[in-house]
Scaffold this active site. Structure first.
Site, mmCIF file in Angstrom:
data_model
loop_
_atom_site.group_PDB
_atom_site.id
_atom_site.type_symbol
_atom_site.label_atom_id
_atom_site.label_comp_id
_atom_site.label_asym_id
_atom_site.label_seq_id
_atom_site.Cartn_x
_atom_site.Cartn_y
_atom_site.Cartn_z
ATOM 1 N N GLY A 1 0.816 -1.199 0.000
ATOM 2 C CA GLY A 1 0.000 0.000 0.000
ATOM 3 C C GLY A 1 0.851 1.251 0.000
ATOM 4 C CG HIS B 1 3.952 2.387 3.986
ATOM 5 N ND1 HIS B 1 3.456 2.639 5.251
ATOM 6 C CD2 HIS B 1 3.159 1.411 3.459
ATOM 7 C CE1 HIS B 1 2.432 1.836 5.488
ATOM 8 N NE2 HIS B 1 2.225 1.090 4.407
ATOM 9 C CE LYS C 1 5.220 -3.071 3.833
ATOM 10 N NZ LYS C 1 4.965 -3.114 2.371
ATOM 11 C CG ASP D 1 1.141 -6.330 1.260
ATOM 12 O OD1 ASP D 1 0.048 -5.846 0.916
ATOM 13 O OD2 ASP D 1 2.101 -5.631 1.627
ATOM 14 C CG HIS E 1 -0.746 -0.540 7.580
ATOM 15 N ND1 HIS E 1 0.031 -1.660 7.808
ATOM 16 C CD2 HIS E 1 -0.546 -0.185 6.291
ATOM 17 C CE1 HIS E 1 0.658 -1.970 6.689
ATOM 18 N NE2 HIS E 1 0.338 -1.100 5.757
#
Length: 328
Positions: free
Chosen positions: A53, A56, A104, A109, A218
């Site tokens: 996502g 980051h 990760k 993911d 997150h």
């Protein structure tokens, strides 16, 4: 909410357009995708693909380039990229020697990158994977079975990227990845939550005099809230947690990464690094690699994380290996 944005739903596209315009000598966007790829791909070398996502930054697209990643797949804010997007990243990174996916440890993911691996193998592209789970704060958390993948992922990009650039085979890079990941551990502390633009308010709220140890990138829950403490006390908490995990001995070689989570001034990150220095010196550790900066952020979160890597001699050389990227 105060943000320098246009429509929240356009953030990813406009960010990637701005990124590739600003650094068009290094990277480009694969047309019709949210994949950033290095321009100088070299035939016959292992491709490294990471991603996840957005929110980051500079991870992951900032580490695309010679000596690090071949491609980065960018999902919506705090949202895993789709298997189709990851597949496009694999195809863009493949130059004939296979591709390693650096994932990760978040459920979305892992699932989507694994599905993309299967899609690529149907196209006769050889793909291996490594799952990074360096966050020692909690065992299971929101979006995660097992430990989360956080800032230590950047050191995985750096070391494996050097090996790939030096012409190691896919199997050699995979074997090194399996050996490397268990020797990287991270723990963080947050002073504020992060505001996802589409939501418009922080994911969690801390009082003005409150902090939380172990918060995820997150905004996932940590392991303890406390009153705000001086940097020395924060450093002691995080170093002691890492010591318990590594069970280190005097004279062992380590590297240190102090990572800002998005809105922490560099001045404060450096104060914290100085406090860590005093603690590891008292422990008798040999520190052979040091880095400070915002590498794996959480939008506008105030806080930082401390990553330590137990070094083997050849890993030190790979951490110092020259790279050409936007953000290293």
């Amino acid at each position: 909410m105060k943000k320098i944005i246009n429509q929240p739903e356009e953030i990813l596209n406009q960010m990637l357009e701005g990124l590739t315009y600003a650094y068009d000598g290094l990277i480009e966007r694969v047309e019709g995708t949210d994949v950033i790829v290095r321009k100088d791909r070299q035939e016959g070398k292992v491709g490294l693909v990471s991603g996840g996502g957005s929110g980051h930054e500079p991870s992951h697209a900032g580490f695309v380039g010679k000596g690090m990643l071949s491609a980065a797949v960018c999902g919506e804010v705090f949202t895993s990229p789709t298997p189709d997007q990851v597949f496009e990243g694999i195809k863009a990174a493949d130059t004939g020697a296979g591709v390693l996916l650096i994932i990760k440890n978040y459920s979305g993911d892992v699932m989507n990158f694994e599905m993309a691996k299967e899609m690529a193998e149907m196209e006769d592209i050889t793909v291996e994977t490594i799952i990074v789970d360096d966050d020692i704060a909690v065992e299971d958390s929101t979006y995660t079975a097992g430990r989360r993948g956080v800032a230590g992922t950047v050191l995985v990009h750096k070391i494996l990227g050097a090996y790939a650039d030096q012409g190691k085979t896919l199997q050699e890079v995979k074997e090194m990845a399996d050996k490397l990941v268990p020797n990287i551990k991270t723990i963080g502390v947050a002073l504020t939550g992060a505001t996802v633009p589409a939501v418009g308010k922080p994911g969690f709220v801390l009082e003005d005099d409150e902090i939380e140890f172990g918060v995820g990138i997150h905004g996932e829950p940590g392991y303890r809230k406390e009153k705000l403490q001086p940097s020395k006390e924060l450093a002691l908490e995080l170093v002691e947690k890492l010591k318990a995990e590594f069970k280190w001995a005097k004279g062992e070689s380590y590297g240190i990464l102090v990572n800002g989570l998005g809105s922490t001034p560099l001045m404060e990150e450096l104060v914290f690094m100085n406090d860590v220095k005093e603690l590891v010196e008292k422990e008798g550790l040999v520190i052979e690699f040091k880095k400070v900066g915002d590498l794996m952020t959480s939008l506008d979160m105030v806080g930082l994380s401390l990553t330590m890597i137990k070094l083997e001699e050849e890993w030190k050389a790979q951490l110092e290996y020259p790279v050409t990227t936007v953000a290293w």
